[in-house]
Enzyme design. Structure first.
Site, short mmCIF file in Angstrom:
data_model
loop_
_atom_site.label_atom_id
_atom_site.label_comp_id
_atom_site.label_asym_id
_atom_site.label_seq_id
_atom_site.Cartn_x
_atom_site.Cartn_y
_atom_site.Cartn_z
N GLY A 26 28.84 52.99 -0.30
CA GLY A 26 29.78 54.14 0.16
C GLY A 26 30.18 53.89 1.33
O GLY A 26 30.24 53.18 2.15
N THR A 56 32.34 57.67 -2.85
CA THR A 56 33.38 57.45 -1.96
C THR A 56 34.53 56.96 -2.82
O THR A 56 35.61 57.78 -2.49
CB THR A 56 33.06 56.24 -0.68
OG1 THR A 56 32.00 56.85 0.05
CG2 THR A 56 34.20 56.01 -0.06
N GLU A 127 42.68 72.39 3.35
CA GLU A 127 41.81 72.65 2.04
C GLU A 127 41.22 73.95 2.31
O GLU A 127 41.25 74.38 3.64
CB GLU A 127 40.77 71.30 1.79
CG GLU A 127 41.45 70.19 1.22
CD GLU A 127 40.54 69.08 0.77
OE1 GLU A 127 39.36 69.08 1.33
OE2 GLU A 127 41.08 68.12 0.37
N HIS A 242 30.93 72.27 -6.41
CA HIS A 242 32.47 72.42 -6.43
C HIS A 242 33.02 73.30 -7.29
O HIS A 242 32.79 73.28 -8.53
CB HIS A 242 33.12 70.91 -6.49
CG HIS A 242 34.51 70.71 -6.07
ND1 HIS A 242 35.70 71.42 -6.77
CD2 HIS A 242 35.05 70.11 -4.94
CE1 HIS A 242 36.54 71.04 -5.93
NE2 HIS A 242 36.12 70.31 -4.98
N ARG A 288 33.80 76.93 0.24
CA ARG A 288 33.36 76.50 -1.37
C ARG A 288 32.46 77.45 -2.15
O ARG A 288 32.38 77.67 -3.30
CB ARG A 288 32.99 75.00 -1.35
CG ARG A 288 34.24 74.13 -1.24
CD ARG A 288 33.69 72.64 -1.43
NE ARG A 288 34.87 71.86 -1.44
CZ ARG A 288 34.83 70.61 -1.41
NH1 ARG A 288 33.65 69.72 -1.19
NH2 ARG A 288 36.07 69.86 -1.12
N HIS A 347 28.00 68.69 -6.70
CA HIS A 347 29.10 68.15 -6.17
C HIS A 347 28.31 67.36 -4.94
O HIS A 347 28.52 66.28 -4.76
CB HIS A 347 30.01 68.90 -5.84
CG HIS A 347 31.18 68.09 -5.09
ND1 HIS A 347 31.76 67.05 -5.77
CD2 HIS A 347 31.73 68.03 -3.76
CE1 HIS A 347 32.72 66.48 -4.94
NE2 HIS A 347 32.82 67.20 -3.81
N ARG A 382 28.94 72.47 2.89
CA ARG A 382 29.88 71.53 3.63
C ARG A 382 31.24 72.11 3.62
O ARG A 382 31.88 72.43 2.38
CB ARG A 382 29.93 70.31 2.78
CG ARG A 382 30.77 69.17 3.40
CD ARG A 382 30.39 67.79 2.72
NE ARG A 382 31.02 68.03 1.20
CZ ARG A 382 32.09 67.48 0.71
NH1 ARG A 382 33.08 67.16 1.55
NH2 ARG A 382 32.10 67.47 -0.81
#
Length: 547
Positions: A26, A56, A127, A242, A288, A347, A382
């Site tokens: 990744g 990735t 985002e 997610h 999230r 996720h 995250r």
């Protein structure tokens, strides 16, 4: 905990020697490998399937970095700390957001093609939980694929990098607190890979759950082998779901990027009504964990398997998100005309192998970076698009510290052996793996509760019991064994953290700091580091007079 997963004797095994062993292809692993090679180090890059198979390559949204004229690292830091729900390490986070822009420029200088505006400036998206447009993207929604392509091309040009594909790493070889390499399976035979420095960049563990955006190999193998070898793991209770994975029968759990909501898409419940504006000031762009939990609540209320994402009003939505549009079209959904059925899916793992600011673990000559590691950046949740950034920054920093580290000469004739494991064959490995996924999905999902978790923990323990003391000699069983151990570690962390914070939501302890409030009343001055490592460290802090 079983130390090794297969019978072996390094004196009788095919052995390969290298200076730096990097496990994983990744963004973190490839960055570390390329940076090491460019500074004259010899690297053996080991991947379980092919170089193209990684989380990735599946990443859509982009890389977060303060590159806009109205942005700066302190603003990015503030957003990271908010999303992390108070558990992000501020010094680590400041380092990542400050150094990150230079690593993105390094990628671009070495062939990565990012989207630009007509005036030549970088096109920056927005985002969830970001206060500025700072998401660097490529081909609209194929950023991860472009980053992987560029890094793979770099690695192919480096004469100091050798690659071993189709190699399943099984266990770390550790003696007196120092790592000397690994055992592995390669084309059906057991081999030993010896190294002065070993870098774990094996990705996450989303495949522990029934519904996930992760590729097949994301079973937590790196975290599990580190735990068996005595490495410290932390924050394992923090698994990010997610909010928007495509939810259609017969369709794989394809991610609908958060960038779609950043471009203005709405979440609609089963009655076709928006619900996020009344739940959070940032509406669809809330953190999230908040969005996923609200979606889950709407699904539970209406007893449905999905809700809807409405992107029909976004101008040129197909041009902006060509990969998402094409995938949805393959399954009969036209994102310009139709609502998109979505549901949360496992996720990203915020926890993992604990490292310092250079990616070093508590085992000498063993390093971790990427999703395998817990660096302190992600905290309890995250921030969107900080994962590729973390992989770039820590991949480079691991390479830097390896270049500065001088290790004593390895002991001559050092060998490892495990020959006491029963060679028992398990016919139901795939069924047991599905059973494990059902247990974790049922008892360690978006909402958790103590008694329910106790039931799940016992079920997982019973499932694990039949494998204890036996040798695992196939990738399928090795994946299962990694999943069972990581699942147990998640249960342990989730039970001990008796509060709700970020991605860890306890219906029986719905408030943040509930544990501290119940046990210490007003005496809640606890060092951040003690708090973030959970109850045991809080108890230690009390003993030491820190509270």
């Amino acid at each position: 905990m079983q130390r090794y997963l297969m019978n072996f004797d390094t004196r009788r095994m095919e052995t390969r020697q290298t200076e730096c062993l990097v496990i994983g292809s990744g963004v973190a692993g490839l960055t570390a490998a390329c940076q090491l090679a460019r500074h004259g180090h010899h690297v053996l890059l080991v991947v379980r399937d092919t170089l193209q198979d990684s989380n990735t390559s599946k990443a859509q949204g982009g890389i977060a970095a303060a590159l806009g004229m109205d942005d700066n690292p302190e603003l990015h830091l503030a957003d990271t700390l908010v999303a992390g729900a108070g558990l992000s390490n501020e010094s680590v986070s400041r380092m990542v957001v400050t150094e990150g822009p230079q690593d993105i420029r390094w990628l671009a200088e070495n062939g990565a093609e990012f989207d630009h505006n007509a005036d030549g400036t970088l096109s920056l998206g927005r985002e969830g939980c970001h206060s500025r447009n700072r998401i660097v993207h490529s081909h609209g929604d194929a950023t991860g694929a472009e980053v992987a392509r560029a890094l793979n091309a770099m690695a192919a040009r480096e004469k100091n990098i050798r690659t071993l594909e189709g190699c399943y790493v099984v266990d770390l070889l550790v003696h007196q607190g120092r790592c000397y390499g690994v055992t592995a399976l390669w084309h059906g035979r057991k081999i030993c890979l010896r190294a002065k420095h070993t870098v774990l960049a094996t990705g996450g563990l989303g495949r522990l759950f029934q519904h996930t955006t992760n590729p097949e190999g994301a079973t937590g193998s790196g975290m599990a082998m580190a735990a068996r070898a005595g490495a410290e793991l932390t924050d394992m209770e923090f698994v990010q779901f997610h909010p928007t994975a495509l939810a259609l029968k017969g369709c794989p759990n394809f991610l609908i990027s958060e960038a779609v909501r950043g471009a203005g898409a709405y979440l609609l419940n089963s009655e076709g009504k928006r619900f996020m504006p009344e739940r959070h000031p940032l509406a669809e762009l809330a953190p999230r964990d908040v969005v996923a939990r609200c979606i889950f609540q709407e699904m539970t209320r209406a007893e449905t398997s999905h809700i809807w994402l409405d992107a029909r009003h976004i101008e040129k939505v197909t041009e902006k998100f060509p990969m998402i549009a094409a995938t949805c079209r393959d399954y009969g959904v036209d994102i310009e005309k139709d609502l998109i059925p979505i549901a949360p899916a496992a996720h990203y793992m915020m926890g993992g192998v604990h490292t310092d600011i250079w990616g070093r673990t508590n085992i000498e000559a063993l390093y971790a970076c990427g999703e395998t590691a817990c660096t302190g950046l992600q905290g309890a949740n995250r921030l969107a698009s900080n994962s590729l950034l973390e992989g770039l920054v820590f991949g480079r920093r691991v390479a830097t510290i390896i270049g500065k580290t001088r290790l004593p000469q390895a002991e001559a004739g050092l060998f490892w052996r495990e020959e006491s494991l029963a060679a028992e064959k398990h016919a139901g490995v795939l069924a047991d793996r599905e059973a494990g996924q059902q247990i974790l999905s049922r008892y360690l999902g978006i909402t958790r509760e103590a008694q329910e978790m106790s039931v799940g923990e016992e079920k997982l323990s019973q499932l694990s019991a039949s494998y204890e003391g036996t040798s695992a000699d196939t990738p399928a069983e090795l994946d299962l064994r990694s999943a069972l151990l990581c699942g147990a570690l998640i249960f342990h962390g989730a039970q001990r953290r008796r509060e709700s914070r970020g991605a860890h939501y306890r219906s029986d302890y719905p408030d943040k700091d509930e544990f501290l409030r119940q046990h210490f009343g007003d005496r809640r001055k606890v060092y951040d580091e003690a708090e973030r490592f959970g109850e045991e460290n809080i108890a230690a802090a009390v003993t030491l007079g820190m509270v």
